[in-house]
Design a protein around this motif. Structure first.
Motif, mmCIF file in Angstrom:
data_model
loop_
_atom_site.group_PDB
_atom_site.id
_atom_site.type_symbol
_atom_site.label_atom_id
_atom_site.label_comp_id
_atom_site.label_asym_id
_atom_site.label_seq_id
_atom_site.Cartn_x
_atom_site.Cartn_y
_atom_site.Cartn_z
ATOM 1 N N LYS A 32 0.894 -1.070 0.086
ATOM 2 C CA LYS A 32 0.057 -0.027 -0.141
ATOM 3 C C LYS A 32 0.824 1.136 -0.121
ATOM 4 C CE LYS A 32 -3.844 2.092 0.083
ATOM 5 N NZ LYS A 32 -4.876 1.854 1.433
ATOM 6 N N LEU A 33 1.875 1.345 0.781
ATOM 7 C CA LEU A 33 2.850 2.422 0.904
ATOM 8 C C LEU A 33 3.778 2.637 -0.331
ATOM 9 C CD1 LEU A 33 4.327 1.862 4.374
ATOM 10 C CD2 LEU A 33 2.657 3.698 3.681
ATOM 11 N N SER A 34 3.978 1.492 -0.893
ATOM 12 C CA SER A 34 4.475 1.483 -2.280
ATOM 13 C C SER A 34 3.700 2.061 -3.376
ATOM 14 C CB SER A 34 5.062 0.094 -2.959
ATOM 15 O OG SER A 34 5.737 0.199 -3.839
ATOM 16 N N VAL A 79 1.508 9.419 -6.004
ATOM 17 C CA VAL A 79 1.889 10.637 -5.783
ATOM 18 C C VAL A 79 3.020 10.968 -7.153
ATOM 19 C CG1 VAL A 79 3.412 12.402 -4.297
ATOM 20 C CG2 VAL A 79 1.534 10.410 -3.353
ATOM 21 N N ALA A 80 3.987 10.111 -7.335
ATOM 22 C CA ALA A 80 4.935 10.344 -8.089
ATOM 23 C C ALA A 80 4.365 10.738 -9.559
ATOM 24 C CB ALA A 80 6.019 9.314 -8.424
ATOM 25 N N THR A 81 3.367 9.731 -9.922
ATOM 26 C CA THR A 81 2.753 9.955 -11.291
ATOM 27 C C THR A 81 1.650 11.107 -11.305
ATOM 28 O OG1 THR A 81 2.199 7.432 -11.332
ATOM 29 C CG2 THR A 81 0.734 8.750 -12.781
ATOM 30 N N ALA A 82 1.270 11.714 -10.239
ATOM 31 C CA ALA A 82 0.520 12.735 -10.293
ATOM 32 C C ALA A 82 1.304 14.120 -10.503
ATOM 33 C CB ALA A 82 -0.408 12.958 -9.080
ATOM 34 N N LEU A 142 -4.693 12.664 -3.514
ATOM 35 C CA LEU A 142 -3.217 12.927 -3.545
ATOM 36 C C LEU A 142 -2.732 14.000 -2.116
ATOM 37 C CD1 LEU A 142 -0.559 13.537 -5.048
ATOM 38 C CD2 LEU A 142 -1.612 15.530 -6.326
ATOM 39 N N GLU A 143 -3.608 14.818 -1.812
ATOM 40 C CA GLU A 143 -3.069 15.727 -0.631
ATOM 41 C C GLU A 143 -3.081 14.770 0.566
ATOM 42 O OE1 GLU A 143 -5.127 19.427 1.913
ATOM 43 O OE2 GLU A 143 -5.891 18.810 -0.010
ATOM 44 N N THR A 144 -4.107 13.677 0.792
ATOM 45 C CA THR A 144 -3.882 12.842 1.740
ATOM 46 C C THR A 144 -2.762 11.916 1.782
ATOM 47 O OG1 THR A 144 -6.326 12.931 2.220
ATOM 48 C CG2 THR A 144 -5.133 10.984 3.349
ATOM 49 N N ALA A 145 -2.372 11.542 0.629
ATOM 50 C CA ALA A 145 -1.141 10.612 0.372
ATOM 51 C C ALA A 145 0.177 11.375 0.573
ATOM 52 C CB ALA A 145 -1.176 10.146 -1.043
ATOM 53 N N ARG A 146 0.242 12.536 0.062
ATOM 54 C CA ARG A 146 1.303 13.306 0.440
ATOM 55 C C ARG A 146 1.662 13.523 1.977
ATOM 56 N NH1 ARG A 146 0.433 17.973 -4.080
ATOM 57 N NH2 ARG A 146 1.750 17.201 -5.746
ATOM 58 N N GLN A 147 0.479 13.743 2.777
ATOM 59 C CA GLN A 147 0.546 13.952 4.223
ATOM 60 C C GLN A 147 1.003 12.599 5.051
ATOM 61 O OE1 GLN A 147 -3.518 15.234 5.493
ATOM 62 N NE2 GLN A 147 -3.077 17.277 4.748
ATOM 63 N N VAL A 148 0.347 11.395 4.390
ATOM 64 C CA VAL A 148 0.750 10.152 4.868
ATOM 65 C C VAL A 148 2.337 9.914 4.636
ATOM 66 C CG1 VAL A 148 0.572 7.708 4.702
ATOM 67 C CG2 VAL A 148 -1.505 9.256 4.891
ATOM 68 N N LEU A 149 2.718 9.983 3.645
ATOM 69 C CA LEU A 149 4.290 9.760 3.251
ATOM 70 C C LEU A 149 5.247 10.642 3.936
ATOM 71 C CD1 LEU A 149 4.172 9.220 -0.518
ATOM 72 C CD2 LEU A 149 4.183 7.482 1.353
ATOM 73 N N GLU A 150 4.845 12.037 4.263
ATOM 74 C CA GLU A 150 5.706 13.018 4.669
ATOM 75 C C GLU A 150 5.407 12.535 6.312
ATOM 76 O OE1 GLU A 150 7.824 16.073 5.891
ATOM 77 O OE2 GLU A 150 7.622 15.320 3.907
ATOM 78 N N ALA A 165 7.762 6.590 -13.648
ATOM 79 C CA ALA A 165 8.586 5.385 -13.543
ATOM 80 C C ALA A 165 9.977 5.526 -13.700
ATOM 81 C CB ALA A 165 7.936 4.385 -14.626
ATOM 82 N N GLU A 166 10.646 6.469 -14.236
ATOM 83 C CA GLU A 166 12.019 6.605 -14.849
ATOM 84 C C GLU A 166 12.407 7.261 -13.253
ATOM 85 O OE1 GLU A 166 14.622 9.328 -17.636
ATOM 86 O OE2 GLU A 166 12.570 9.247 -18.016
ATOM 87 N N GLN A 167 11.713 8.461 -12.714
ATOM 88 C CA GLN A 167 12.095 9.042 -11.388
ATOM 89 C C GLN A 167 12.254 7.865 -10.248
ATOM 90 O OE1 GLN A 167 10.202 9.817 -8.630
ATOM 91 N NE2 GLN A 167 11.854 10.576 -7.699
ATOM 92 N N LEU A 168 11.400 6.973 -10.358
ATOM 93 C CA LEU A 168 11.351 5.988 -9.134
ATOM 94 C C LEU A 168 12.260 4.568 -9.453
ATOM 95 C CD1 LEU A 168 7.692 5.907 -8.249
ATOM 96 C CD2 LEU A 168 9.499 7.052 -6.987
ATOM 97 N N GLY A 169 12.728 4.693 -10.838
ATOM 98 C CA GLY A 169 13.271 3.438 -11.135
ATOM 99 C C GLY A 169 12.535 2.309 -11.330
#
Length: 253
Positions: free
Chosen positions: A55-57, A63-66, A118-126, A75-79
Motif C-alpha cells: 500500500k505504501l509503495s 504521488v509520483a505519477t500525479a 493526492l493531498e492525503t497521500a502526501r501527508q501520509v508519506l511525509e 517510473a523513470e524517476q522511481l526506477g
C-alpha cells in the motif's frame, strides 16, 4: 565492582544465573523474556506487513505519477517500469471504487477524487518520513526511564558525579535513583539496575564487575598511643572497634 543482568530462556521462561564472587560491587539489570509467537500468528503478521508495504509503495507511485503527469516519467524517476505504476494505481482505484486519473492518449489528469487523495497521500508519506527520522535519532540516543537502586553510601561517594554526567550525555533519559541499605528485589520493586556490594549469587542475575571496593582497618594516632599498636591479628580482640554493619560484610571481629 560488577554489573549484573538476568539471563532468561525466552522459550521456557526459566532464568539462568551467573554470579560474582568476592567483595565486588554489582549492578543487576532485569530484561523481560521475549514472547512466543505461534506459526499461524507469525504468518498472519507477515501477510499484514507485506500488504501495508504494498500500500505504501502504491501511494508513492501514485504521488509520483500525479506530480510528473505521466506514468513513464514517474517510473523513470522511481526506477520502476511504467506497467508497475499503472498496476499500483489500478489497485488503489479498485480499493477506493473510483478513478484517480482521467487517461487519454495525450494527457493524464487527476479526477476530483484523485486530487483529494493526492493531498492525503502526501501527508501520509511525509508523516512516515518524519517518524522514520525520529526513530533513527532514538536509535542513536537513550530515552525513556531508568530506575536504579543502590546503598546509601554510594550517593555522595559515587552516584552524584556519575549520575550528573550520565544525564548530561543522555538528556532524553529520565533517571530515578533510590538509595537504601535494604535489599530490594529488582522485579518486585520495579527497578532496572542495582549497584550492590559483596556477592550476588541469586538465580536470574547476570553479574559484571565494575571495580573493587575494599574495607580497611584504621585507627587514630591518639587511640594507638593510648591502647598500643597491634602487631598480630589475634591482638585485635583486645581492642575496641567501631564496625560498619552491612548485609554483605562479615560482622565478625
Amino acid at each position: 565492582m560488577s554489573v549484573a543482568t538476568p539471563e532468561v530462556d525466552g522459550c521456557a521462561g526459566q532464568a539462568k544465573a551467573q554470579a560474582a564472587t568476592g567483595w565486588d560491587l554489582t549492578v543487576q539489570a532485569i530484561y523481560p523474556a521475549p514472547g512466543l509467537h505461534s506459526a499461524c500468528g507469525l504468518n498472519c503478521f507477515r501477510d499484514a506487513q507485506e500488504e501495508q508495504m504494498d500500500k505504501l509503495s502504491a501511494l508513492s507511485m501514485f504521488v509520483a505519477t500525479a506530480e510528473h503527469g505521466s506514468f513513464s516519467r514517474a517510473a523513470e524517476q522511481l526506477g520502476k517500469t511504467p506497467s508497475a505504476l499503472t498496476k499500483a494505481v489500478g489497485h488503489l482505484e479498485a480499493e477506493l471504487g473510483t478513478r484517480l486519473f482521467e487517461r487519454s492518449t495525450r494527457r493524464l489528469a487527476l479526477t476530483e477524487a484523485g486530487g483529494l487523495y493526492l493531498e492525503t497521500a502526501r501527508q501520509v508519506l511525509e508523516s512516515l518520513r518524519e517518524a522514520g527520522e525520529e526513530i533513527g535519532q532514538l536509535q542513536h540516543s537513550l530515552s525513556g526511564s531508568l530506575r536504579l537502586t543502590a546503598p546509601l553510601a554510594f550517593g555522595p561517594a559515587f552516584l552524584n558525579e556519575a549520575c550528573a554526567a550520565f544525564i548530561a550525555e543522555h538528556p532524553l533519559l529520565k533517571l530515578h535513583v533510590s538509595l537504601s541499605d535494604s535489599y530490594v528485589e529488582l522485579v518486585e520493586g520495579g527497578f532496572d539496575l542495582a549497584l550492590r556490594e559483596g556477592r550476588s549469587d541469586l538465580p536470574g542475575m547476570i553479574v559484571k564487575p565494575l571495580a573493587a571496593n575494599r574495607s580497611v582497618l584504621c585507627a587514630s594516632p591518639a587511640y594507638l598511643a593510648r591502647c598500643g599498636t597491634p602487631t598480630t591479628p589475634a591482638q585485635l580482640l583486645d581492642h575496641q572497634a567501631l564496625l560498619y554493619q552491612h548485609a554483605a560484610l562479615d560482622h565478625r571481629w
